[in-house]
Write a protein that holds these residues in place. Structure first.
Motif, short mmCIF file in Angstrom:
data_model
loop_
_atom_site.label_atom_id
_atom_site.label_comp_id
_atom_site.label_asym_id
_atom_site.label_seq_id
_atom_site.Cartn_x
_atom_site.Cartn_y
_atom_site.Cartn_z
N ARG A 139 -2.14 3.94 -10.34
CA ARG A 139 -2.49 3.77 -11.76
C ARG A 139 -2.01 2.41 -12.27
NH1 ARG A 139 0.12 7.91 -15.09
NH2 ARG A 139 0.47 9.15 -13.25
N HIS A 140 -1.05 1.83 -11.53
CA HIS A 140 -0.48 0.58 -12.01
C HIS A 140 -0.92 -0.59 -11.15
CE1 HIS A 140 1.80 2.79 -14.90
NE2 HIS A 140 2.22 3.59 -13.94
N ARG A 141 -2.16 -0.48 -10.66
CA ARG A 141 -2.72 -1.50 -9.78
C ARG A 141 -2.66 -2.90 -10.44
NH1 ARG A 141 -8.01 -1.59 -6.10
NH2 ARG A 141 -8.76 -3.60 -6.76
N GLY A 142 -3.02 -2.95 -11.72
CA GLY A 142 -3.01 -4.25 -12.41
C GLY A 142 -1.61 -4.83 -12.44
N GLY A 186 2.31 -3.05 -1.82
CA GLY A 186 1.59 -3.57 -2.99
C GLY A 186 0.41 -4.40 -2.52
N SER A 187 0.33 -5.66 -3.02
CA SER A 187 -0.80 -6.50 -2.60
C SER A 187 -0.48 -7.30 -1.34
CB SER A 187 -1.23 -7.41 -3.75
OG SER A 187 -0.11 -8.03 -4.31
N GLY A 188 0.66 -7.04 -0.71
CA GLY A 188 0.89 -7.52 0.65
C GLY A 188 1.52 -8.89 0.81
N ASP A 211 1.04 1.55 1.93
CA ASP A 211 1.05 1.84 0.48
C ASP A 211 0.01 2.93 0.22
OD1 ASP A 211 0.87 1.50 -2.52
OD2 ASP A 211 2.16 -0.21 -2.10
N ASP A 212 -0.38 3.03 -1.03
CA ASP A 212 -1.45 3.90 -1.48
C ASP A 212 -2.79 3.21 -1.14
OD1 ASP A 212 -2.07 6.11 -3.63
OD2 ASP A 212 -3.30 4.36 -4.13
N ALA A 245 -6.29 -1.65 -0.40
CA ALA A 245 -7.57 -2.37 -0.49
C ALA A 245 -7.32 -3.80 -0.97
CB ALA A 245 -8.52 -1.63 -1.43
N VAL A 246 -6.37 -3.94 -1.90
CA VAL A 246 -6.04 -5.28 -2.41
C VAL A 246 -5.32 -6.08 -1.32
CG1 VAL A 246 -4.80 -6.57 -4.19
CG2 VAL A 246 -5.83 -4.35 -4.74
N ALA A 247 -4.37 -5.44 -0.63
CA ALA A 247 -3.63 -6.14 0.43
C ALA A 247 -4.59 -6.63 1.51
CB ALA A 247 -2.58 -5.20 1.03
N ARG A 248 -5.58 -5.80 1.83
CA ARG A 248 -6.56 -6.18 2.85
C ARG A 248 -7.32 -7.46 2.42
NH1 ARG A 248 -8.85 -2.69 6.62
NH2 ARG A 248 -8.15 -0.85 5.46
N GLU A 249 -7.75 -7.48 1.16
CA GLU A 249 -8.47 -8.68 0.65
C GLU A 249 -7.58 -9.91 0.68
OE1 GLU A 249 -10.03 -8.21 -3.32
OE2 GLU A 249 -11.08 -6.38 -2.72
#
Ligand SMILES: C[S@@+](CC[C@H](N)C(=O)[O-])C[C@H]1O[C@@H](n2cnc3c(N)ncnc32)[C@H](O)[C@@H]1O
Length: 347
Positions: free
Chosen positions: A150-153, A187-189, A208-209, A214-218
């Motif tokens: 929920r706290h992706r941003g 998190g974003s890696g 992570d979740d 998905a963000v870390a992968r990008e």
């Protein structure tokens, strides 16, 4: 030339009660801080910087394009000019400044708007600080495992800031032989990316979740290291990792949100999956890193009380004690900006 009349003694004495005081300007700036944050948030909500990034626009044209009231938008643009975020004028056209182009234009690699949105979403919680101070009844979900994703941003959106710090800390720790790396709650890696950048042979397991992975992968792809990453979605209470599976484990910015008991559990999990002689890299914002100025630490400590159920700024020594209890001997300590990184060796 006429002499300036001297005020009567009684007026001068009364006036002195007001003029001989400390400068109140810092108080006024604090009191109005909420309005500055809201003005920036509204400019982001409306997409002002993104719209202006393409080509300069007059106030009237921008109001038409964004579907806004031209008078209020015009005043907002003057405020943004005052903040150093746009330049130009309403008739010839406004443009974003370098800072705004770098961080406030959607699609820019270092866009911070999602992070700022999430920070501003704490508005109601901060508005309840007075009753919180009276009652001590905390209830924020920022550190709640159930609230993850929920706290992706907040977490993924801060990548542009976090990757600078992670890379700086890894560089300050000197040459690394990271080997098989686990970035727990990545998190974003940024920590795995920094280690993969420092050690071309490192292979990183990012955990992570799914939303954050998905963000870390990008981001790993953006840095050209995705081929050395694998992505494992799991709750940190039930990870699929084997005992002694990793040479390096990173636990970054997890403990302060989760609170002491969960931090202890996470550190024990790091110790379990590290091989003997392996390295724990534990990074967080800590209360009083020796010899460092406080920067924004007191406000962040208060923010954890406002926004989390159990979180708080830990002392580096508390982490060292938890590491020792888990069988990890503390070694180095590096601070970059607000972030302190402790390393430790698994016994
Ligand atoms: C404060 S962020 C830190 C992210 C990253 N380590 C960094 O340094 O930027 C905490 C992360 O923990 C993840 N998280 C929280 N509870 C979790 C749980 N129970 N299992 C797995 N991940 C969790 C969140 O999704 C979030 O990405």
């Amino acid at each position: 030339m006429t002499d300036t009349p001297t005020p009567p003694a009684s007026v001068a004495t009364a006036l002195a009660r007001y003029t001989e005081l400390p400068d109140p300007a810092p108080l006024l700036a604090l009191n109005f801080g909420f309005a500055r944050a809201r003005a920036l948030g509204t400019a982001l909500d409306l997409g002002v910087f993104t719209a202006l990034a393409g080509a300069p626009r007059t106030t009237a044209r921008l109001a038409g394009d964004l579907g806004c009231d031209a008078r209020i938008l015009g005043e907002l643009l003057q405020v943004l000019e005052d903040f150093g975020l746009v330049s130009g004028d309403g008739a010839a056209g406004w443009s974003p400044t370098g800072t705004a182009r770098a961080y406030l234009v959607e699609g820019a690699p270092a866009y911070l708007g999602d992070h700022f949105d999430e920070v501003l979403a704490q508005w109601d919680r901060w508005s309840a600080l007075t009753p919180l101070a009276r009652s001590g009844d905390r209830g924020g979900d920022l550190g709640d495992p159930a609230g993850r994703g929920r706290h992706r941003g907040m977490f993924a959106g801060a990548f542009p800031l976090a990757v600078r710090i992670a890379s700086g800390v890894v560089a300050a720790l000197g040459p690394v032989d990271a080997g098989r790396v686990l970035d727990l709650t990545c998190g974003s890696g940024e920590w795995g990316i920094a280690l993969a950048g420092a050690d071309p042979r490192a292979r990183v397991t990012a955990h992570d979740d799914p939303a954050l992975l998905a963000v870390a992968r990008e981001r790993a792809a953006e840095f050209g290291v995705a081929g050395r990453f694998r992505f494992v979605a799991a709750d940190f209470g039930r990870t699929p990792f084997a005992e002694g599976e990793f040479d390096t484990v990173v636990m970054a910015h997890a403990g302060r949100f989760a609170g002491r008991r969960t931090a202890a559990r996470l550190i024990r999990e790091c110790a379990r999956v590290l091989r003997p002689g392996g390295t724990l890299l534990l990074a967080d914002i800590m209360r009083t890193p020796p010899g460092q100025p406080p920067l924004g630490r007191p406000m962040l400590a208060l923010s954890l009380l406002v926004n989390t159920e159990n979180g708080g700024l830990p002392e580096a020594d508390e982490y060292r004690a938890l590491m020792a209890e888990a069988g990890i001997t503390a070694k180095e300590c590096v601070t970059r900006g607000l972030v302190t990184a402790l390393t430790g060796e698994r016994q």
